[in-house]
Design an enzyme around this catalytic site. Structure first.
Site, mmCIF file in Angstrom:
data_model
loop_
_atom_site.group_PDB
_atom_site.id
_atom_site.type_symbol
_atom_site.label_atom_id
_atom_site.label_comp_id
_atom_site.label_asym_id
_atom_site.label_seq_id
_atom_site.Cartn_x
_atom_site.Cartn_y
_atom_site.Cartn_z
ATOM 1 N N CYS A 122 -11.930 -65.899 -50.317
ATOM 2 C CA CYS A 122 -12.515 -64.758 -51.026
ATOM 3 C C CYS A 122 -12.183 -64.779 -52.517
ATOM 4 C CB CYS A 122 -12.101 -63.422 -50.399
ATOM 5 S SG CYS A 122 -12.682 -63.239 -48.727
ATOM 6 N N HIS A 162 -9.531 -61.313 -55.997
ATOM 7 C CA HIS A 162 -10.184 -61.356 -54.680
ATOM 8 C C HIS A 162 -11.561 -60.689 -54.842
ATOM 9 C CE1 HIS A 162 -10.840 -60.235 -50.441
ATOM 10 N NE2 HIS A 162 -9.894 -61.086 -50.117
ATOM 11 N N GLN A 196 -1.121 -58.573 -51.672
ATOM 12 C CA GLN A 196 -0.240 -59.718 -51.424
ATOM 13 C C GLN A 196 1.175 -59.475 -51.945
ATOM 14 O OE1 GLN A 196 -1.189 -62.084 -49.522
ATOM 15 N NE2 GLN A 196 -3.412 -61.874 -49.558
ATOM 16 N N ASP A 200 -4.155 -54.321 -57.444
ATOM 17 C CA ASP A 200 -4.428 -54.765 -56.071
ATOM 18 C C ASP A 200 -3.132 -55.404 -55.555
ATOM 19 O OD1 ASP A 200 -5.004 -56.175 -53.806
ATOM 20 O OD2 ASP A 200 -6.617 -57.377 -54.680
ATOM 21 N N LYS A 211 -1.929 -56.586 -43.496
ATOM 22 C CA LYS A 211 -1.186 -57.689 -44.102
ATOM 23 C C LYS A 211 0.316 -57.390 -44.163
ATOM 24 C CE LYS A 211 -4.910 -59.112 -47.269
ATOM 25 N NZ LYS A 211 -5.706 -60.044 -46.490
#
Lengths: 156, 419
Positions: free
Chosen positions: B373, B127, B207, B204, B230
């Site tokens: 992104c 991202h 998700q 990261d 999220k």
């Protein structure tokens, strides 16, 4: 799904210009070159102009780039409409187009093809798709070569 | 439905999400843009409201009752998050504005230790938030960025990673789950290899944390970042996990109130962790509401959420594969829906993703169109933009059916005109 709404947005004229654009490519010679992009979605437009010797009239407009049906057909329709126009007329038309997208004005009869973009005004998130090419043309006409930025963006 | 049949997870939780029960363009909303942001259950909205109605006061300052309540609730949220990702200590959790800010914190505070020629390994699928901060570090320090590309299956290329890493590598910053390819990175393996070369690892987890059990100690990563919005929490709050010694060794990121121990006119000493990295009044109500979101997710069970999403993934791909015009990016799931996240980025023949998104919106279906992104990944895949449907545990098979029917109609609409 409300197909009536969609037919209003994706009118036959728009779809035809999307599928079979007449003005894709580069003018020869290139007197003005301007890139435009919509940073929120990645759509790009590469606009080239051929002017007369005095630089007062547009002889040809071509575009390259990638985008949705609205963005690409808008570029193709605009190129058709601009051929033979003076720079002053072109700038007036840009203003008129932007006003139309705000629901304020329409094009006169001889340019009525451009009015098909009115349907887009009912989809506020898609207005930028239609105006990208006009925004790019404005930059191409107004900015001298030396001060032309690599891209103009229609985020404002 | 027989009386003995168990309700699906979605059927059980949908009453908790008021926003899902509305019409969009005259059709019931089908929200399939969860990779961009999730919806919020009532318990989260209540936590936010309760805080402002009952406990609102600044934290870590006042002696009065409200301030003490606000501080307890705010620090309590930190405890919940520490437990949720299995941090060894509550001091290892720093509240940030979002995951981007958490990465920028590390890039600024730790990134300044990098020198000319040091190497940072990223992947092409990152991202932008895990790319731009490192570009800035590279410009500032002379460090060099190296990129792992997707392999033929559009997965992280582990072999290329092994070839890129060396004693010059100082950092591997990598996503856990790709928001575009849906690929689940083997982060524990990536971390073990990095540590062998003495490199640090930032994960990261934007998700992954919302969708599956995540254990920072099992991963052994040095930092992990996630965004609250999220994972059923509000916007404006996210967190950074960092190993205690490492966070201690890092200089502060932002200066201001809250992060200090002792202040003089010309110098100051800094507060202990985690406050050293939390300058200024934090997003108190949002952090508390994120704590409520974590409670909510934990009460459902992250393993149950993940198992249900695998069922949805299996069904989604089974249905998408019925439309031959689609090109779906990333690895295919197994028949049981394992091996990738519950999302699909795709292109649909003649239909540009924006046109597709508009047409689906007319049917009440919210999907994302664009580059999500991940512009460099799209460039690598030689596609300007894609459409993406991303699911969460409140989505149902019936919603997938609505989406697929509308998608098919959109593809047919364009096909009929072009003939």
């Amino acid at each position: 799904m409300s197909l009536d709404n969609l037919r209003n947005l994706y009118q036959q004229v728009i779809l035809e210009h999307y599928k079979k654009p007449r003005n894709r490519g580069k003018t020869s010679p290139v007197h003005r070159h301007q890139r435009g992009h919509n940073p929120s979605c990645g759509d790009t437009i590469d606009l080239t102009l051929q002017l007369d010797e005095a630089g007062n009239h547009i002889q040809d407009v071509k575009f390259e780039g990638e985008g949705c049906a609205i963005a690409m057909s808008s570029a193709d329709l605009m190129a058709d409409a601009m051929r033979g126009k003076s720079v002053k007329e072109a700038l007036e038309m840009i203003q008129r187009f932007q006003a139309m997208m705000k629901g304020e004005a329409e094009f006169p009869k001889e340019l009525r093809k451009l009015n098909v973009m009115q349907g887009v005004a009912q989809f506020p998130v898609r207005i930028k798709c239609a105006t990208l090419t006009w925004h790019t043309l404005k930059a191409a006409l107004e900015l001298a070569h030396s001060e032309t930025p690599e891209y103009v963006s229609n985020e404002s | 439905m027989t009386l003995t049949q168990e309700k699906t997870l979605a059927a059980q939780v949908r009453p908790d999400f008021p926003i899902l029960h509305q019409q969009v363009n005259g059709k019931p909303l089908v929200y399939l843009d969860n990779a961009a942001t999730s919806q919020k259950p009532l318990v989260v909205l209540d936590a936010l409201r309760d805080y402002y109605e009952r406990d609102n006061a600044n934290v870590h300052r006042g002696v009065h009752t409200l301030s003490s309540r606000a501080t307890d609730a705010y620090e309590g949220a930190r405890d919940k998050i520490a437990k949720f990702v299995n941090a060894a200590s509550r001091q290892e959790i720093v509240f940030t504005r979002n995951a981007s800010e958490a990465i920028n914190l590390v890039a600024y505070a730790w990134g300044s230790t990098l020198k000319q020629g040091d190497e940072i390994i990223l992947s092409v699928m990152e991202h932008h938030s895990n790319l731009i901060p490192w570009q800035m570090v590279a410009q500032r320090t002379g460090a060099v960025l190296k990129f792992v590309e997707p392999n033929a299956n559009e997965e992280f290329n582990l072999e290329q990673y092994k070839a890129l890493i060396s004693n010059k590598t100082r950092l591997v910053s990598i996503l856990h789950v790709s928001n575009t390819l849906g690929y689940i990175n083997p982060v524990a393996e990536i971390t073990a290899i990095a540590h062998h070369y003495g490199a640090r690892v930032l994960v990261d987890a934007c998700q992954s944390v919302p969708h599956m059990p995540v254990d920072v100690q099992a991963m052994d990563c040095d930092w992990l970042v996630a965004s609250g919005h999220k994972m059923c929490g509000p916007t404006g709050v996210g967190f950074l996990y960092g190993k205690l010694d490492l966070l201690r060794s890092m200089p502060p990121f932002l200066g201001g109130g809250e992060m200090i121990a002792d202040v003089f006119l010309d110098h100051a000493t800094y507060a202990d962790l985690p406050h050293k990295f939390e300058a200024g009044t934090p997003a108190i109500g949002e952090a508390i509401a994120l704590g409520a979101a974590v409670d909510y997710l934990s009460s459902l069970g992250m393993d149950k959420i993940h198992a249900y999403e695998e069922q949805l993934t299996a069904y989604l791909f089974q249905q998408l594969q019925q439309i031959p015009e689609l090109r779906i990016y990333g690895p295919r799931p197994t028949l049981e829906g394992k091996g990738r996240a519950a999302l699909a980025a795709f292109t649909a023949g003649e239909v540009h993703p924006h046109d597709l998104s508009t047409i689906l919106d007319e049917a009440g279906v919210a999907i994302r169109a664009g580059h999500h992104c991940t512009q460099p990944l799209h460039r690598y895949l030689k596609v300007q933009s894609t459409a993406r449907a991303s699911l969460y545990f409140y989505n149902t098979q019936a919603e997938i059916d609505v989406f697929i029917a509308a998608l098919r109609e959109a593809v047919d609409f364009f096909a009929s005109i072009f003939g």
